[in-house]
Design an enzyme around this catalytic site. Structure first.
Site, mmCIF file in Angstrom:
data_model
loop_
_atom_site.group_PDB
_atom_site.id
_atom_site.type_symbol
_atom_site.label_atom_id
_atom_site.label_comp_id
_atom_site.label_asym_id
_atom_site.label_seq_id
_atom_site.Cartn_x
_atom_site.Cartn_y
_atom_site.Cartn_z
ATOM 1 N N ARG A 127 2.762 -6.555 9.227
ATOM 2 C CA ARG A 127 1.824 -5.355 9.730
ATOM 3 C C ARG A 127 2.419 -4.821 10.921
ATOM 4 O O ARG A 127 2.129 -3.679 11.280
ATOM 5 C CB ARG A 127 0.190 -5.664 9.901
ATOM 6 C CG ARG A 127 -0.159 -5.356 8.233
ATOM 7 C CD ARG A 127 -1.623 -6.321 8.273
ATOM 8 N NE ARG A 127 -2.048 -5.978 6.881
ATOM 9 C CZ ARG A 127 -3.094 -6.806 6.730
ATOM 10 N NH1 ARG A 127 -3.451 -7.791 7.231
ATOM 11 N NH2 ARG A 127 -3.816 -6.370 5.478
ATOM 12 N N TYR B 68 -12.546 -2.661 -4.107
ATOM 13 C CA TYR B 68 -12.845 -2.941 -2.843
ATOM 14 C C TYR B 68 -14.301 -2.924 -2.714
ATOM 15 O O TYR B 68 -14.892 -2.504 -1.442
ATOM 16 C CB TYR B 68 -12.341 -1.954 -1.969
ATOM 17 C CG TYR B 68 -10.766 -2.110 -1.417
ATOM 18 C CD1 TYR B 68 -10.572 -3.120 -0.421
ATOM 19 C CD2 TYR B 68 -9.848 -1.386 -1.633
ATOM 20 C CE1 TYR B 68 -9.291 -3.344 -0.113
ATOM 21 C CE2 TYR B 68 -8.531 -1.540 -1.237
ATOM 22 C CZ TYR B 68 -8.233 -2.344 -0.254
ATOM 23 O OH TYR B 68 -6.955 -2.822 0.042
ATOM 24 N N ARG C 292 -1.487 -14.534 4.109
ATOM 25 C CA ARG C 292 -2.081 -13.892 5.579
ATOM 26 C C ARG C 292 -1.418 -13.889 6.724
ATOM 27 O O ARG C 292 -1.407 -12.921 7.552
ATOM 28 C CB ARG C 292 -3.495 -14.350 5.545
ATOM 29 C CG ARG C 292 -4.254 -13.999 4.283
ATOM 30 C CD ARG C 292 -5.749 -14.690 4.254
ATOM 31 N NE ARG C 292 -6.498 -13.849 5.275
ATOM 32 C CZ ARG C 292 -6.941 -12.533 5.312
ATOM 33 N NH1 ARG C 292 -6.676 -11.858 4.168
ATOM 34 N NH2 ARG C 292 -7.553 -12.104 6.338
ATOM 35 N N PHE D 25 -15.907 2.415 6.809
ATOM 36 C CA PHE D 25 -14.598 3.007 6.586
ATOM 37 C C PHE D 25 -14.119 3.010 5.078
ATOM 38 O O PHE D 25 -12.966 3.495 4.770
ATOM 39 C CB PHE D 25 -13.567 1.978 7.156
ATOM 40 C CG PHE D 25 -13.568 0.315 6.957
ATOM 41 C CD1 PHE D 25 -12.947 0.032 5.563
ATOM 42 C CD2 PHE D 25 -14.203 -0.322 7.795
ATOM 43 C CE1 PHE D 25 -13.335 -1.446 5.288
ATOM 44 C CE2 PHE D 25 -14.371 -1.826 7.507
ATOM 45 C CZ PHE D 25 -14.014 -2.372 6.428
ATOM 46 N N THR E 17 -5.147 -7.501 10.411
ATOM 47 C CA THR E 17 -5.398 -6.222 9.577
ATOM 48 C C THR E 17 -5.366 -5.039 10.326
ATOM 49 O O THR E 17 -4.779 -4.053 9.843
ATOM 50 C CB THR E 17 -6.952 -6.289 9.301
ATOM 51 O OG1 THR E 17 -7.359 -7.559 8.596
ATOM 52 C CG2 THR E 17 -7.385 -5.190 8.641
ATOM 53 N N GLU F 283 -9.463 -11.112 -7.705
ATOM 54 C CA GLU F 283 -8.522 -10.116 -7.391
ATOM 55 C C GLU F 283 -7.282 -10.343 -8.653
ATOM 56 O O GLU F 283 -6.842 -9.131 -8.774
ATOM 57 C CB GLU F 283 -7.951 -9.957 -6.039
ATOM 58 C CG GLU F 283 -8.915 -9.741 -5.009
ATOM 59 C CD GLU F 283 -8.598 -9.507 -3.684
ATOM 60 O OE1 GLU F 283 -9.463 -9.204 -2.661
ATOM 61 O OE2 GLU F 283 -7.370 -10.047 -3.460
ATOM 62 N N HIS G 197 -2.128 -5.683 1.495
ATOM 63 C CA HIS G 197 -3.340 -6.213 1.265
ATOM 64 C C HIS G 197 -3.007 -7.614 0.596
ATOM 65 O O HIS G 197 -2.117 -7.816 -0.040
ATOM 66 C CB HIS G 197 -4.225 -5.543 0.318
ATOM 67 C CG HIS G 197 -5.499 -6.270 -0.084
ATOM 68 N ND1 HIS G 197 -6.672 -6.411 0.571
ATOM 69 C CD2 HIS G 197 -5.505 -6.977 -1.241
ATOM 70 C CE1 HIS G 197 -7.487 -7.247 -0.058
ATOM 71 N NE2 HIS G 197 -6.855 -7.671 -1.296
ATOM 72 N N LYS H 169 0.813 -1.276 -0.042
ATOM 73 C CA LYS H 169 -0.064 0.102 -0.027
ATOM 74 C C LYS H 169 0.850 1.178 0.255
ATOM 75 O O LYS H 169 1.999 1.369 0.441
ATOM 76 C CB LYS H 169 -0.859 0.014 1.049
ATOM 77 C CG LYS H 169 -1.929 -1.209 1.079
ATOM 78 C CD LYS H 169 -3.025 -0.828 2.236
ATOM 79 C CE LYS H 169 -3.850 -2.032 2.183
ATOM 80 N NZ LYS H 169 -4.909 -2.071 3.219
HETATM 81 P P1 CMP Z 1 -7.120 -4.628 3.537
HETATM 82 O O1 CMP Z 1 -6.680 -6.215 3.678
HETATM 83 O O2 CMP Z 1 -6.713 -3.899 2.483
HETATM 84 O O3 CMP Z 1 -8.950 -5.074 3.289
HETATM 85 C C1 CMP Z 1 -9.651 -3.926 3.501
HETATM 86 C C2 CMP Z 1 -8.993 -2.857 4.257
HETATM 87 O O4 CMP Z 1 -9.960 -1.976 5.022
HETATM 88 C C3 CMP Z 1 -8.077 -3.308 5.340
HETATM 89 O O5 CMP Z 1 -6.943 -3.832 4.856
HETATM 90 C C4 CMP Z 1 -7.811 -1.928 6.157
HETATM 91 O O6 CMP Z 1 -6.857 -1.296 5.791
HETATM 92 C C5 CMP Z 1 -9.200 -1.394 5.949
HETATM 93 N N1 CMP Z 1 -9.881 -0.966 7.225
HETATM 94 C C6 CMP Z 1 -10.130 0.018 7.848
HETATM 95 N N2 CMP Z 1 -11.193 0.080 8.876
HETATM 96 C C7 CMP Z 1 -11.428 -1.530 8.942
HETATM 97 C C8 CMP Z 1 -12.069 -2.297 9.779
HETATM 98 N N3 CMP Z 1 -12.734 -1.708 10.733
HETATM 99 N N4 CMP Z 1 -12.347 -3.529 9.447
HETATM 100 C C9 CMP Z 1 -11.547 -4.243 8.469
HETATM 101 N N5 CMP Z 1 -10.736 -3.528 7.544
HETATM 102 C C10 CMP Z 1 -10.493 -2.159 7.800
#
Ligand code: CMP
Length: 142
Positions: A104, A51, A87, A59, A93, A128, A117, A11
């Site tokens: 992360r 997305y 993962r 969000f 996340t 994807e 991601h 990202k």
């Molecule tokens: P990603 O794996 O890119 O998938 C969706 C993204 O939404 C996640 O990573 C986060 O960067 C973002 N995000 C922000 N708030 C939330 C949340 N509460 N739960 C999940 N994803 C979130």
């Protein structure tokens, strides 16, 4: 042995910290190979479409704005159990909940600027990958 492919995005926060190479090393050290890759500045409509599964989440707008704030490094990773392996290398996340030693925990700032991601299922990995790469631009060395 299940060889899979998964989509990984480095990202804008991680790209701007100049740690693309460090992140790719984490994948390579665990046996995953980069079989397609490019740096790209996503348009708003590309980010919204990618997305779209999160469209109704509170969000969503912040996520889209963040993902178009700078270039992202998009790659296809291939290897044994690549989806789950990716993962576990990424970690939770939310970097506050991510285990030490995951990407992360080590590199992300917060849940929005969370460095990477990764596809969360076989079905989403296929979707994807197809969103960004045609089969002709994926080069497996196996
Ligand atoms: P990603 O794996 O890119 O998938 C969706 C993204 O939404 C996640 O990573 C986060 O960067 C973002 N995000 C922000 N708030 C939330 C949340 N509460 N739960 C999940 N994803 C979130």
């Amino acid at each position: 042995m299940t060889i899979q492919r998964t989509l990984s995005i480095i990202k804008p926060d991680a790209v701007s910290k100049n740690i693309i190479g460090k992140i790719i090393s984490r994948f390579e050290e665990k046996g995953l190979s980069v079989v397609a890759a490019r740096l790209q500045l996503l348009s708003r409509s590309e980010a919204e479409s990618f997305y779209s599964i999160h469209k109704s989440r509170p969000f969503f707008n912040d996520l889209v704005n963040f993902m178009i704030s700078g270039p992202v490094f998009i790659q296809v990773l291939e290897g044994e159990n690549a989806i789950q392996m990716n993962r576990s290398i990424m970690g939770d996340t939310d970097p506050k909940k991510a285990q030490k030693g995951t990407i992360r925990a080590d590199f992300a700032d917060n849940i929005d600027a969370n460095a990477v991601h990764g596809s969360d299922s076989d079905e989403n990995a296929r979707k994807e990958i197809a969103f960004f790469f045609s089969e002709a631009n994926i080069y497996s060395c196996r």
